[in-house]
Design a protein around this motif. Structure first.
Motif, PDB file in Angstrom:
ATOM      1  N   ARG A 201       0.700  -1.183   0.025  1.00 54.03           N
ATOM      2  CA  ARG A 201      -0.006  -0.053  -0.145  1.00 54.03           C
ATOM      3  C   ARG A 201       0.938   1.190   0.078  1.00 54.03           C
TER       4      ARG A 201
ATOM      5  N   TRP B 273       0.605   3.992  -2.995  1.00 56.49           N
ATOM      6  CA  TRP B 273       0.242   5.361  -2.705  1.00 56.49           C
ATOM      7  C   TRP B 273       1.440   6.420  -3.007  1.00 56.49           C
TER       8      TRP B 273
ATOM      9  N   SER C 192       1.507   6.993  -6.765  1.00 56.97           N
ATOM     10  CA  SER C 192       0.312   7.565  -7.372  1.00 56.97           C
ATOM     11  C   SER C 192       0.570   9.187  -6.925  1.00 56.97           C
TER      12      SER C 192
ATOM     13  N   ASP D  56      -1.745  12.059  -8.085  1.00 55.39           N
ATOM     14  CA  ASP D  56      -3.073  11.057  -7.471  1.00 55.39           C
ATOM     15  C   ASP D  56      -2.770  10.574  -6.444  1.00 55.39           C
TER      16      ASP D  56
ATOM     17  N   GLY E 221      -5.482   9.517  -4.693  1.00 57.92           N
ATOM     18  CA  GLY E 221      -6.478   8.230  -4.284  1.00 57.92           C
ATOM     19  C   GLY E 221      -7.665   8.967  -4.214  1.00 57.92           C
TER      20      GLY E 221
ATOM     21  N   SER F   7     -12.531  12.305  -5.356  1.00 57.61           N
ATOM     22  CA  SER F   7     -11.000  12.293  -5.739  1.00 57.61           C
ATOM     23  C   SER F   7     -10.526  13.228  -4.419  1.00 57.61           C
TER      24      SER F   7
ATOM     25  N   PRO G 287      -6.681   8.265   3.173  1.00 61.22           N
ATOM     26  CA  PRO G 287      -6.175   8.911   2.011  1.00 61.22           C
ATOM     27  C   PRO G 287      -6.006  10.648   1.909  1.00 61.22           C
TER      28      PRO G 287
END
Length: 314
Positions: free
Chosen positions: A63, A67, A70, A75, A77, A85, A279
């Protein structure tokens, strides 16, 4: 250029280490989002299903790298709470925080430089003593205390500004500025003291230099000595402390935003911690860390540029 490149590389490594700390700290938060959203009636099967849907059943290492990869691409998440978003939610909040920091900086930086120069010019005078006493009081007072004092005097007893900063994108500039003024003044009182004291100390330290003594012997006025000779050579430490305080204006606004219910990143961060929206919490922390590191790197680079001894080391 090699020194600047080394500082930039060190900043990148620092941000990577900070991202590890952020992810590990969020993992150690008590509770579970799946249990939080299901409430007291949560069954093991339902909790397991939600954890699988959100990807929480994967290993922390997997993870983390998903993360981080991204996040590097912008991004962050999808929010656990509303399935929107994270980047879309953060963008307007970060804009609000930047607006608040910019308003505070436009007031604090010139004010701190002027008071610092005057305190150095009139060293040991009544003005210098009052300025030092005021700044020490400001440094010693926590943000929430300063905020409540300003609310009392400028919103309750004398309704000059609104006590709640409920701004939105459809407001015009002057209305937005009016509603932002109280939190901006709170931040101004907190950061001006540090910048003023550093400016005063840097200039006083230079006043004993031989070239300053020579300028005085030539009959140059004290004000001209400070403004034309001492201040330019004191820019390196002053730039450092200004950059650090500008970083604080963006990363240290959490308490101020909560007090004034200001819709910035700090308020979003606190709300997300309450419901364990991982997130958003991770994205807020990473943005705070990246901003702080970037402003510190900017201060280092500007110090190198303004100091010939750093540009041309022996």
């Amino acid at each position: 250029m090699s020194l600047v490149a080394k500082r930039l590389a060190l900043g990148a490594v620092t941000l990577f280490v900070v991202s590890l700390i952020i992810f590990g700290a969020v993992e150690l938060l008590p509770g579970d989002f799946a249990e939080e959203i299901l409430g007291q009636g949560a069954t093991p099967e339902a909790v397991a299903a939600i954890r699988q849907e959100l990807g929480l059943d994967r290993t922390p290492v997997t993870r983390y790298f998903d993360w981080l990869g991204s996040a590097v691409q912008g991004d962050f998440g999808v929010s656990f709470g509303n399935q929107r978003s994270v980047a879309e939610q953060l963008a307007p909040r970060f804009g609000n925080t930047l607006f608040l920091a910019l308003v505070a900086a436009c007031i604090a930086v010139p004010l701190a430089l002027v008071i610092g120069v005057l305190a150095a010019l009139y060293r040991n005078s009544i003005f210098d003593k009052v300025a030092n006493m005021t700044t020490l009081t400001s440094i010693s007072s926590p943000e929430f205390f300063v905020a409540y004092i300003l609310i009392l005097f400028l919103a309750v007893m004398n309704p000059v500004f609104p006590s709640l900063s409920n701004i939105s994108s459809d407001l015009d500039f002057w209305t937005r500025l009016d509603r932002t003024m109280l939190p901006a003044l709170t931040l101004t009182l907190v950061v001006t003291a540090h910048m003023m004291r550093m400016t005063r100390a840097a200039i006083i330290n230079l006043l004993a230099s031989p070239y300053i003594e020579m300028a005085r012997l030539k009959g140059v006025s004290p004000a001209r000595v400070i403004v034309r000779h001492a201040l330019p050579n004191a820019l390196a430490p002053i730039i450092n402390v200004i950059a650090l305080n500008l970083a604080y204006l963006i990363t240290g606004v959490v308490v101020v935003e909560v007090v004034f219910v200001y819709p910035g990143v700090g308020q979003l961060f606190v709300d997300s911690v309450k419901i364990r929206d991982i997130p958003i919490v991770q994205a807020c922390c990473l943005i705070f860390a990246a901003t702080y590191i970037l402003l510190n790197l900017t201060a280092d680079v500007l110090s190198i540029i303004t100091n010939p001894r750093l540009r041309h080391p022996k």
